[in-house]
Design an enzyme around this catalytic site. Structure first.
Site, PDB file in Angstrom:
ATOM      1  N   LYS A  19      28.366 -28.040   7.902  1.00  7.79           N
ATOM      2  CA  LYS A  19      26.914 -27.917   7.719  1.00  7.79           C
ATOM      3  C   LYS A  19      26.471 -26.447   7.769  1.00  7.79           C
ATOM      4  CE  LYS A  19      24.069 -30.064  10.788  1.00  7.79           C
ATOM      5  NZ  LYS A  19      23.101 -29.079  11.322  1.00  7.79           N
ATOM      6  N   ARG A  24      24.452 -21.688   4.692  1.00  6.54           N
ATOM      7  CA  ARG A  24      24.582 -20.252   4.405  1.00  6.54           C
ATOM      8  C   ARG A  24      24.969 -20.012   2.955  1.00  6.54           C
ATOM      9  NH1 ARG A  24      25.001 -21.186   9.608  1.00  6.54           N
ATOM     10  NH2 ARG A  24      24.814 -19.555  11.202  1.00  6.54           N
ATOM     11  N   GLY A  91      16.979 -26.970  12.168  1.00  3.86           N
ATOM     12  CA  GLY A  91      16.676 -25.717  12.866  1.00  3.86           C
ATOM     13  C   GLY A  91      17.355 -24.540  12.188  1.00  3.86           C
ATOM     14  N   ARG A 119      10.552 -27.071  18.389  1.00  4.41           N
ATOM     15  CA  ARG A 119      11.682 -26.179  18.699  1.00  4.41           C
ATOM     16  C   ARG A 119      11.236 -24.722  18.767  1.00  4.41           C
ATOM     17  NH1 ARG A 119      17.036 -28.032  15.796  1.00  4.41           N
ATOM     18  NH2 ARG A 119      17.856 -26.597  17.358  1.00  4.41           N
ATOM     19  N   SER A 163      23.434 -17.048  20.074  1.00  9.24           N
ATOM     20  CA  SER A 163      22.888 -17.995  19.096  1.00  9.24           C
ATOM     21  C   SER A 163      23.174 -17.512  17.683  1.00  9.24           C
ATOM     22  CB  SER A 163      21.373 -18.147  19.288  1.00  9.24           C
ATOM     23  OG  SER A 163      20.804 -18.693  18.106  1.00  9.24           O
ATOM     24  N   GLN A 165      22.076 -18.841  15.066  1.00 13.91           N
ATOM     25  CA  GLN A 165      20.867 -18.929  14.245  1.00 13.91           C
ATOM     26  C   GLN A 165      20.048 -17.648  14.371  1.00 13.91           C
ATOM     27  OE1 GLN A 165      18.943 -22.615  15.316  1.00 13.91           O
ATOM     28  NE2 GLN A 165      20.475 -23.841  14.242  1.00 13.91           N
ATOM     29  N   ASP A 311      27.642 -28.039  19.953  1.00 16.44           N
ATOM     30  CA  ASP A 311      27.189 -29.282  19.310  1.00 16.44           C
ATOM     31  C   ASP A 311      28.071 -30.476  19.674  1.00 16.44           C
ATOM     32  OD1 ASP A 311      25.103 -27.925  18.128  1.00 16.44           O
ATOM     33  OD2 ASP A 311      26.164 -27.583  16.249  1.00 16.44           O
ATOM     34  N   LYS A 338      17.852 -28.299  21.501  1.00 15.90           N
ATOM     35  CA  LYS A 338      18.402 -28.791  20.234  1.00 15.90           C
ATOM     36  C   LYS A 338      17.457 -29.836  19.633  1.00 15.90           C
ATOM     37  CE  LYS A 338      21.957 -26.147  20.405  1.00 15.90           C
ATOM     38  NZ  LYS A 338      22.062 -25.029  19.480  1.00 15.90           N
ATOM     39  N   ARG A 386      23.519 -36.409  16.609  1.00 19.92           N
ATOM     40  CA  ARG A 386      24.712 -36.324  17.464  1.00 19.92           C
ATOM     41  C   ARG A 386      24.637 -37.290  18.655  1.00 19.92           C
ATOM     42  NH1 ARG A 386      27.238 -32.690  14.461  1.00 19.92           N
ATOM     43  NH2 ARG A 386      26.109 -30.863  13.769  1.00 19.92           N
TER      44      ARG A 386
HETATM   45  C1  S3P Z   1      24.027 -23.345  14.072  1.00 13.04           C
HETATM   46  C2  S3P Z   1      24.026 -22.721  15.296  1.00 13.04           C
HETATM   47  C3  S3P Z   1      23.904 -23.431  16.569  1.00 13.04           C
HETATM   48  C4  S3P Z   1      24.179 -24.916  16.414  1.00 13.04           C
HETATM   49  C5  S3P Z   1      23.499 -25.499  15.219  1.00 13.04           C
HETATM   50  C6  S3P Z   1      23.968 -24.798  13.946  1.00 13.04           C
HETATM   51  C7  S3P Z   1      24.146 -22.499  12.864  1.00 13.04           C
HETATM   52  O1  S3P Z   1      22.578 -23.267  17.063  1.00 13.04           O
HETATM   53  O2  S3P Z   1      23.820 -25.620  17.570  1.00 13.04           O
HETATM   54  O3  S3P Z   1      23.786 -26.867  15.103  1.00 13.04           O
HETATM   55  O4  S3P Z   1      24.478 -23.031  11.776  1.00 13.04           O
HETATM   56  O5  S3P Z   1      23.916 -21.293  12.964  1.00 13.04           O
HETATM   57  P1  S3P Z   1      22.142 -21.968  17.945  1.00 13.04           P
HETATM   58  O6  S3P Z   1      22.314 -20.779  17.106  1.00 13.04           O
HETATM   59  O7  S3P Z   1      20.697 -22.200  18.271  1.00 13.04           O
HETATM   60  O8  S3P Z   1      23.008 -21.981  19.150  1.00 13.04           O
END
Ligand code: S3P
Length: 428
Positions: A19, A24, A91, A119, A163, A165, A311, A338, A386
């Site tokens: 995913k 990306r 997210g 969130r 993180s 993200q 996750d 999450k 999940r």
């Molecule tokens: C993700 C980063 C993680 C993960 C999410 C996917 C990503 O979150 O929990 O399911 O693709 O960058 P965080 O960056 O908030 O830890």
């Protein structure tokens, strides 16, 4: 779900595409003028949300037999959308898209479903504002995210939490800004953005916990081959470990070190697990086999291991059912932010089966005398893919179909989950 009871699970399977890598690939390809191909992407609600957002900016994305063709006019010709960008439950889409929109100097409003609307987005707003971005949030914290046009400068930023993200949002924002952006992580989070941006031609380097992006260079199109998602494989690996007579091999799955913490935990617990790497260039890929293991050791996980399996914590908690001692998770306060508060959800649901928890703000200790479920008790999935898939695996392990309030959210990351279970099912 009833057909899956009184079975063992046996065979070889591929799980859907990763995913994080699929999101990306769509975003990076949209910034590179020309045609990129994405082979074996995850086709799910979350990644369709990203695809639709890219299309709203003026990118053409066409389905091909093996995946998607992404045809971008180039980042300079992307347009501010005339309606809010809807990110659904994702997210990753919301946060990375904010960095991307700010970085290419467009304006947009980003919204999502009820879970997204709760969130925290201040974690990206603060560093993006340091770069000069103009971002407004509801109560200074939550979506809608309103981004206005602004000129950015590079950033030097030490992230308070690991993180991917946040890191990726900053990298996207810094891509076309002349000068060096330097991002320091407390411990490594998933590094797909770093690996993939290099493939798309960005000037990016990583030294231990420090990522340096020399911005201002255009991206060039690239072809991405998406490996299987270890976070989806996790459900089948835990099922095989807990269900008598089971033996499952997952082929072509990402073994990226920043994502493979679940393998460390299964090995720590002395589960019967074998990993066979098949390729080590770019994203490392391989096959993972898990075989039923009646007795496991307890685990204690914390620190730098947590971002490598964040996750997978809900499904890993089920392993306490076979462990000879308590299992402890610490340093995982991020779970509370999450799709739902996953510490609460795991404790509330698994307590119904006799799992005993000590709760901490950043995790829990869990042990189990004997797994059981009182008659007539129903389960809550919290609309969280999940949590729902964890409950389904638990029902199969107990040979008791569970009454889960809503299973639709499986579509977020693993639409074929029930079909894959059915394909692996053998009579016990
Ligand atoms: C993700 C980063 C993680 C993960 C999410 C996917 C990503 O979150 O929990 O399911 O693709 O960058 P965080 O960056 O908030 O830890």
């Amino acid at each position: 779900m009833k057909t899956l009871m009184n079975s063992r699970f046996y065979g070889t399977r591929k799980v859907p595409g990763d995913k994080s890598i699929t999101h990306r690939s769509l975003m990076f390809a949209s910034l590179a003028k020309g045609i990129s191909h994405v082979k074996d992407p995850l086709l799910s609600a979350d990644t369709y949300a990203t695809k639709a957002c890219m299309e709203s900016l003026g990118v053409e994305i066409v389905a091909e037999p093996e995946g998607w063709k992404v045809d971008s006019p180039g980042r300079k010709h992307l347009q501010s959308p005339n309606a809010p960008l809807y990110t659904g439950n994702s997210g990753t889409t919301a946060r990375l898209l904010t960095g991307m929109i700010a970085g290419i100097g467009l304006e947009a409003e980003i919204i999502g479903d009820a879970s997204i609307s709760k969130r925290p987005m201040d974690r990206i707003k603060a560093p993006l504002e340091q770069m000069g971005a103009r971002i407004a949030l509801k109560n200074d914290k939550y979506p809608p995210i309103k981004i206005s046009k602004a000129e950015l400068s590079p950033i030097s930023y030490t992230m308070p939490v690991a993180s991917a993200q946040v890191k990726s949002a900053l990298l996207l924002a810094g891509l076309f800004v002349e000068g060096k952006s330097v991002i320091t992580e407390p411990s490594p989070s998933r590094n797909h953005s770093e690996l993939m941006l290099a493939e798309f031609g960005a000037d990016i380097s990583v030294d231990d916990h420090v990522i340096t992006l020399d911005g201002g260079k255009e991206l060039s199109p690239a072809d991405v081959v998406v490996p299987g998602d270890i976070s989806s494989a996790a459900f089948l690996l835990v099922l095989a470990t807990l269900k008598p007579g089971s033996d499952i091999t997952i082929e072509n799955v990402s073994l990226n070190e920043t994502r493979s913490g679940i393998i460390d935990v299964l090995e720590m617990m002395e589960a019967d697990i074998t990993v066979e790497p098949t390729s080590t260039t770019g994203e490392p890929i391989g096959n993972i086999r898990a075989v039923y293991t009646p007795k496991l050791k307890g685990f204690e996980i914390s620190g730098a291991l947590i971002p490598r399996l964040i996750d997978e914590i809900p499904i890993l908690t089920l392993l306490a059912a076979h462990s000879d001692g308590p299992c402890t998770v610490r340093d995982a306060v991020e779970l509370r932010y999450k799709e739902t508060d996953r510490i609460r959800a795991v404790i509330d649901e698994l307590s119904k089966f006799g799992f005993e928890f000590t709760e901490y703000n950043d995790g829990f200790t869990v042990s189990l005398e004997k797994i059981h479920l009182a008659e007539g008790v129903s389960m809550r999935g919290y609309g969280d893919h999940r949590i729902i898939m964890m409950l389904i695996v638990l029902g199969i392990v107990m040979d008791q179909p569970l009454d889960i309030d809503d299973m639709a959210a499986i579509d977020i990351s693993y639409p074929d989950f029930m079909a894959d279970l059915e394909a692996l099912r053998k009579d016990a």
